[in-house]
Structure formats: structure tokens, C-alpha cells
Motif scaffolding. Structure first.
Motif, PDB file in Angstrom:
ATOM      1  N   VAL A  81       0.738  -1.197   0.003  1.00 44.79           N
ATOM      2  CA  VAL A  81      -0.023  -0.052  -0.084  1.00 44.79           C
ATOM      3  C   VAL A  81       1.008   1.250   0.154  1.00 44.79           C
ATOM      4  CG1 VAL A  81      -1.749   1.405   1.253  1.00 44.79           C
ATOM      5  CG2 VAL A  81      -1.784  -1.309   1.348  1.00 44.79           C
ATOM      6  N   VAL A  82       0.536   2.029  -1.003  1.00 46.54           N
ATOM      7  CA  VAL A  82       1.710   3.288  -1.348  1.00 46.54           C
ATOM      8  C   VAL A  82       0.646   4.387  -0.890  1.00 46.54           C
ATOM      9  CG1 VAL A  82       2.833   4.909  -2.762  1.00 46.54           C
ATOM     10  CG2 VAL A  82       2.912   2.296  -3.107  1.00 46.54           C
ATOM     11  N   LYS A  83       0.892   5.156   0.039  1.00 42.52           N
ATOM     12  CA  LYS A  83      -0.110   6.304   0.654  1.00 42.52           C
ATOM     13  C   LYS A  83       0.733   7.740   0.279  1.00 42.52           C
ATOM     14  CE  LYS A  83      -1.477   3.515   4.739  1.00 42.52           C
ATOM     15  NZ  LYS A  83      -1.304   3.246   6.101  1.00 42.52           N
ATOM     16  N   ASN A  84       0.006   8.621  -0.585  1.00 44.81           N
ATOM     17  CA  ASN A  84       0.530   9.794  -1.006  1.00 44.81           C
ATOM     18  C   ASN A  84      -0.502  10.649  -0.341  1.00 44.81           C
ATOM     19  OD1 ASN A  84       2.973   8.980  -2.169  1.00 44.81           O
ATOM     20  ND2 ASN A  84       1.797   8.693  -3.857  1.00 44.81           N
ATOM     21  N   TYR A  85      -0.392  11.165   0.885  1.00 46.97           N
ATOM     22  CA  TYR A  85      -1.214  12.263   1.424  1.00 46.97           C
ATOM     23  C   TYR A  85      -0.956  13.624   1.485  1.00 46.97           C
ATOM     24  CZ  TYR A  85      -3.482   7.886   3.558  1.00 46.97           C
ATOM     25  OH  TYR A  85      -4.110   6.697   3.400  1.00 46.97           O
ATOM     26  N   GLY A  86      -1.517  14.470   0.823  1.00 52.50           N
ATOM     27  CA  GLY A  86      -1.189  15.876   0.848  1.00 52.50           C
ATOM     28  C   GLY A  86      -1.458  16.594   2.239  1.00 52.50           C
TER      29      GLY A  86
END
Length: 716
Positions: A596-601
Motif C-alpha cells: 500500500v502506497v500512501k501519498n497524502y497531501g
């Protein structure tokens, strides 16, 4: 006159012969054989009941019931060799079907397999993962146990596999560390012996196999379809009777079939069978093709069967569909005849048709006027219905929450059972240390001299500072290296207690201190005391880690199920990062093979309805996992773009074919098999997002699929 008398006499004779033939056929009994897969016990109660209560005899069958002394071995060959043969089997029948034996399953008795793996309640096996390198007895053809171990990351090559002797004393007396068997029978033997045990079922890992079934051959079904049908009906009738009259059938088995098992054990077996058979909730003999496909998939993962094996002809259908082909042919003939007649009469009818057309136009005009008035009434009714559907949407979301929990039940049970099991086992070990070992440890330490105390503190400091658990092949290699290096020391025997204690205490990391420790006459006592303290310390760490893991799962469930009032309207401020993290926690078990790759701003808050958005995230994440077959990469990206918050769910699966991209947002469109959909569908997701002032779209990516949701940004 004479001719009439002769005809009457002939009719009487023919009637008598026909009656005699029918009478003999009615009372003739057909001989068939039923092969059991083990000794006589309550596991086969339904077959005894069908025989003793005359259910087989009522349908014209003389059934011989034969027990087996070698288990399932050879039964399938006997059944397919000649007609009139029936057998009792398990899930291995699918393997025999693939190997070319034309067997047909007639019905399933156990809706859930009774196969479990038994451990001693207080032993060196703290959890299923501690089995590596341990002695295990596995029953032949009990592949659900092998699949369970593999799903937990354990191969049979990692175990010391011993021949199963079906003797519970092997586990009770410590000759083996784990013992596969039936929860319906072996559990009684352990309880009778006062043996404290733990039973692990494959269902904890989502592996739900059938138990016993009964079967025959394709040849028997082809040549004697009615015999197969009545045998099945009488057998299921016997099972219904047996489960409703357990004590009576237990007496019958003990008095007539076998005194090997006491009546108390037979009744215990019956009681344990009831939740596995579920005779009240599930129709006796019922089997679901989807469950057999699940069993096929597990065997495929073990490398024993091809994927998507053809089950046609394998599952018996007691009510095959009626062949309407003759009806179609008759309809075609009638239609052709009507067409010919119509062509012949066409000229006459054409004139009559022209005359009637004017009257029909007038009549239709009046009907259209009335229809228009009806449509206006119907339109108002639809407006009211739409209002009711809008109110029902909230109830639908609540039911979807329960549906999600139902889908994830096995995974969440595993996520809770694993840490709770570790806590229970570790707590028992700590209790054993405090009750039985602490006094001995203190007494030993007090009597150390000054030099031995120094040695004790040196070993204890190293053991507690570096908590490393070594097992299996690595442990054996380390023992050999230490034995070779210190071969001049008599105490460093390869199979001696000193060498084992040096591994367990971690002293092997201080090779320069080993000789110093072993110089003491009480060196073994020093190592054993440190090992006991180290075990208690390690149990404390296990309890701490397991408690935190269980708390995390429960917190995620609470966050998902409980909604605050200020988050249930379409204008609520929603923290997307927190909500998506909650959903990922619920899917944790399904993400074991997914990166799981999480890219949260920085800005992750939007305007919307919390419950509706959570159903959207669940739908998109579930679709992505299904497309990847739960293996691959899942990326979740949150971006702030002008007045919008954009959430993208990107999977590395097979992607969306060009031919269906225009259909994926249509109502009721799905590419999943029956029963695997979430129930909401992308169409309802799209409507809910539009209702909140946003939009959802499928974006092009190089691999897999990318669904993006645009939502209004929250203003502060």
C-alpha cells in the motif's frame, strides 16, 4: 357371443400377468454397498438410521454398510469399479475426480470441516508460527490443515512430520508438539484424560472446507438414475432422524455396530457435530458450487489442482431442468401452419383490415387520451416513490456496513484471535514462572558465590539487552559452529544442555565470555536461571505487542461503525486521511500480499457525508484488490487542486478493458462472479458523489486502473 367371451378371458389373463409382474417389482429389493471411511462411530449415524429405520427398505434397497480399517484409502476405486457402489468421503474427492476417477458427489453432510490442529495449552508452542521445526502429526488427505499452515507462511518442509498413529497419548505424553484430528472425537479423548489443549481451526484463516459427503460413480448414475435418487433421499431422511434422535442412535451404534467407543463418547461426538452439520439452518445434503470452487482454489494454491477446474457432472442435481425442446419444435410447427393459413387468407383479411382500421384509429385516440391522464397520476406516484427511496438510502448504507463486516469477518477474527491467543499463551507461561519457577530461581541466585554472581549478571545483561528468538535450521547451524569452535570443552557437547542454554540466553553473541562462564561448576544453573527470567521477560513483551495490535483493530471497527451527528449530513467536514486509514485497518488481513502506497497531501479535509464516502472508499478499494487478486500494489493519493480535494485509488491489476469502459458506471453492471459484489456498485457511488457536489471518473494509467473522486474542499 363366443368371440366376446374369448376376448374377456384374454383380458383377465393379461391383467393377472401384469399385476403379478408389478407386485414382484414392487417388493424386489436391489442390493447396494456403502463403504464408510473409518470405524463405526456417530460420524456415520445417518446411514445407520436409514438402514435400521427401514428408510432404505421403503425405497426398495438392500444396503450393506462396510466400515474401513485403513481410512479413505481404496474407497474411490471400489465405488467406480462396479455399479451399486456408494462411498463416504471428504474434500479429497475433488482430487480423485481430477485424477480420472468418474466420481459424483450426491450430498454434503458436514457444512464445515471438523479438522483442527491440537496443541498442548502450556508448551513451547505459543502460536501457530511457533510450529517451525517442531514435531507434527498430520492426517493423510487433511489438506485444509496444510493450506492453513501455508497461509500462515509455514510449509510442511519446515516441520518434522511424523507418521500419524491416531493415538492421543502421543500429544498428551509429549512425543509430538502438534496433532491433527477431528474436533468431534479427539477433543473427547483429551478432555477425558484431563489434558489441557488448544485447537486451531483453518476457518480462522478463512479456509472453510466441507466435511463428510457421500458419493457414487457416473456409471451408477447413468445406468440406475432412479436408484441413485432414492438412495440419496433415504440417506438424507436417515440423517434428519439421527440428528433429531441422538441418544437413540448412540444406543443403536453401541449395541449393534461397535462397542469400541462408549456411549458417552458417541453422544459427545453427536453434540460437536450439530454446529458443523447445522441441521436446522441448512437443508441436509445441501452443497454450494461456490464452496467447491473455493476448495478448488485452495488446492490450486497448494499446486495440487489446476485453476477453475470444470465441475460439470461432479455435483449431483436431484432436480435437473426440464427439457422443453419438444415444446419449441411444436410451437415452430404451429407457427408455420398459422403463417401458411395467413398467407392463404391474406387477400380476404386485407380488405377486412382496411375497413376496421378507421374504427381502430378512433378507438386508439380515445385510449391515448385516457392513457395520458393515467401517466399524470403515475408521475405523481413516482415523485412520492423517489422521496421514499431517498429516505431508504440511509438504511441501505447501514446494511452495507454490516455486509462489509460480513465480508471481512474471517480476516478480523484472525486479527483479533492471533494477538489474543498470544496474550493467553504468554500469560499462562508467566503464571507458570511465578507459581513454579520463581522460588527456585531466587533460591539458586542467593546461593551463588561472588564469582558466580558476576557470571550470572553478565549473562542476564546480554540476554535481556538482545531479545532474539532463533529456531529451525538457523539454530541447528549455530549449534554446529559453537560445537566445532569449543570442541575442547566437554560441556559443549552438540546435544548437551549447556549448548542449548547458550543459544536460548543469547550468550553465543559473547563468544569470548563462554569459556569464563563454563569454568564454574554451577554454569548450567546460571544459564538455566537466566533462561527462565528471559522467557518471562519475552512473554511480557509479547503481551504488550499483542494488546496494542488488538486495540488497533477494535479502534478501527469503532471508528467505522460509530458516526458523529456532525459527520452524517452532506455538508459535514470530513478528514479524508483519518477515514481512509480506518478503512485500510479493516482490510488489513486482505492486504498481507499487497504493497500500500500512501501519498497524502497537507490539506485532506473536504465537504461531504462520512458514511456515504466510506462506502465509496470501500467499493473502490475492494474493486482494486479483486482486480489484483489480492497481490500487487495499491496506491491511494490525496491532492488539493484549487477548490477541490482529489482522491485517487490506483491498483496494479488487470485494468479495465476498452470494451467496457463506457459501461462501468451503468446500473447493475459488474465483472465479478455472483455473490462477490459489494451491493452498491459504481452507479450508486457516482450518484452519491454527485449528490455531494463532486464527481468520479476513470483516468488512464499505464498499468491497472485509476478511479479519481473530486470533492469540494473544506473552508476554514
Amino acid at each position: 357371443m363366443k368371440t366376446n367371451l374369448i376376448r374377456q378371458a384374454i383380458n383377465y389373463v393379461l391383467s393377472f400377468l401384469l399385476f403379478s409382474f408389478s407386485f414382484q417389482s414392487l417388493f424386489a429389493e436391489e442390493k447396494v454397498t456403502l463403504h464408510l471411511k473409518w470405524f463405526h462411530q456417530f460420524q456415520f449415524a445417518g446411514y445407520y438410521a436409514a438402514y435400521e429405520k427401514g428408510f432404505y427398505k421403503d425405497v426398495g434397497l438392500d444396503v450393506e454398510i462396510i466400515e474401513s480399517t485403513v481410512g479413505i484409502k481404496g474407497i474411490h476405486e471400489k465405488v467406480v469399479k462396479t455399479t451399486g457402489q456408494y462411498g463416504v468421503g471428504s474434500n479429497e474427492i475433488l482430487l480423485h475426480r481430477h485424477m480420472g476417477k468418474p466420481v459424483v458427489v450426491l450430498g454434503v453432510i458436514f457444512q464445515h470441516s471438523p479438522s483442527v490442529l491440537f496443541f498442548k495449552k502450556s508448551s513451547n508452542v505459543q502460536s501457530i508460527h511457533d510450529l517451525v521445526g517442531k514435531r507434527v502429526m498430520l492426517t493423510p488427505w487433511m489438506e485444509e490443515i496444510v493450506a492453513y499452515l501455508k497461509k500462515e507462511g509455514i510449509n510442511t518442509s519446515d516441520l518434522q512430520i511424523l507418521e500419524h498413529r491416531f493415538n492421543p497419548r502421543d500429544l498428551i505424553e509429549g512425543r509430538v508438539d502438534a496433532f491433527s484430528g477431528y474436533a468431534t472425537t479427539q477433543a473427547y479423548d483429551f478432555k477425558k484424560a484431563g489434558f489441557q489443549f488448544i485447537a486451531y481451526s483453518p476457518r480462522l484463516a478463512g479456509i472453510d472446507f466441507y466435511g463428510d459427503n457421500f458419493f457414487t460413480s457416473e456409471d451408477e448414475l447413468k445406468k440406475h438414475p432412479n436408484r441413485v435418487k432414492v438412495f440419496r433421499e433415504a440417506t438424507l431422511r436417515g440423517w434428519q432422524y439421527a440428528m433429531s434422535h441422538q441418544e437413540e442412535i448412540a444406543d443403536l451404534i453401541y449395541n449393534k455396530y461397535s462397542k469400541k467407543n462408549p456411549k458417552e463418547r458417541l453422544l459427545f461426538e453427536a453434540e460437536q457435530m450439530t454446529p458443523l452439520i447445522q441441521p436446522v439452518l441448512v437443508e441436509m445434503g445441501y452443497m454450494n458450487p461456490g464452496r467447491w470452487k473455493h476448495i478448488n482454489d485452495i488446492y490450486h494454491e497448494l499446486g495440487m489442482l489446476p485453476k477453475n477446474m470444470n465441475l460439470k457432472g461432479f455435483l449431483y442435481d436431484p432436480n435437473p431442468p426440464t427439457n422443453y425442446e419438444w415444446l419449441y419444435y411444436s410451437f415452430f410447427i404451429i407457427l408455420s401452419a398459422v403463417g401458411i393459413i395467413w398467407l392463404i387468407q391474406w387477400k380476404r383479411l386485407n380488405k377486412q383490415y382496411s375497413e376496421n382500421l378507421k374504427n381502430q384509429v378512433k378507438q386508439r385516440t380515445e385510449e391515448l387520451r385516457q392513457s395520458n391522464e393515467s401517466l399524470q397520476i403515475l408521475n405523481q406516484s413516482l415523485v412520492n416513490t423517489l422521496k421514499e427511496l431517498t429516505e431508504a438510502q440511509d438504511r441501505l448504507l447501514a446494511s452495507e456496513k454490516l455486509a462489509v463486516l460480513g465480508q471481512l469477518a474471517a480476516g478480523m477474527a484472525h486479527e483479533l484471535n492471533t494477538p489474543l491467543g498470544a496474550i493467553v499463551s504468554s500469560n499462562l507461561s508467566l503464571l507458570d514462572f511465578l507459581k513454579n519457577k520463581l522460588h527456585s530461581v531466587i533460591s539458586t541466585i542467593i546461593h551463588f558465590n561472588e564469582e558466580d554472581s558476576k557470571r550470572y549478571h553478565l549473562v542476564l545483561a546480554e540476554s535481556l539487552e538482545n531479545q532474539t528468538y532463533i529456531e529451525g535450521k538457523l539454530e541447528r547451524n549455530l549449534k554446529k559452529e559453537l560445537h566445532l569452535r569449543f570442541s575442547h570443552l566437554e560441556k559443549m557437547d552438540l546435544y548437551g544442555s549447556h549448548l542449548q542454554m547458550i543459544i536460548e540466553t543469547g550468550l553465543f553473541r559473547k563468544p569470548n565470555q563462554i569459556e569464563y562462564i563454563l569454568e564454574s561448576e554451577r554454569s548450567l544453573e546460571i544459564l538455566q536461571v537466566v533462561s527462565s527470567i528471559n522467557s518471562a521477560y519475552r512473554c511480557n513483551q509479547i503481551i504488550s505487542v499483542a494488546s496494542e495490535k488488538a486495540t488497533h483493530v477494535i479502534r478501527a471497527l469503532k471508528n467505522y461503525l460509530v458516526s458523529e451527528k456532525e459527520t452524517t449530513s452532506d455538508e459535514s467536514i470530513i478528514d479524508l486521511e483519518s477515514e481512509i486509514e480506518t478503512i485500510l485497518s479493516l482490510y488489513h488481513y486482505n492486504l498481507s500480499k499487497v504493497t500500500v502506497v500512501k501519498n497524502y497531501g497537507i490539506d485532506t479535509k473536504c465537504i461531504g457525508n462520512r458514511d456515504k464516502l466510506n462506502q465509496v472508499w470501500i467499493n473502490l478499494i475492494n474493486n482494486g484488490l479483486h482486480a489484483m487478486s489480492y497481490t500487487g500494489t495499491l496506491e491511494i493519493k490525496i491532492q488539493s487542486i484549487q477548490k477541490w480535494i482529489k482522491v485517487s485509488v490506483i491498483d496494479s491489476g488487470v485494468g479495465v478493458p476498452d470494451g467496457i469502459k463506457e459501461k462501468i458506471f451503468e446500473p447493475f453492471f459488474t465483472t465479478k462472479p455472483n455473490g462477490e459484489g459489494m451491493g452498491l456498485g459504481l452507479d450508486i457511488c457516482r450518484k452519491m458523489i454527485i449528490q455531494m457536489g463532486g464527481k468520479i471518473e476513470l483516468e488512464p494509467v499505464s498499468q491497472g486502473a485509476c478511479f479519481s473522486v473530486w470533492l469540494p474542499k473544506a473552508k476554514f
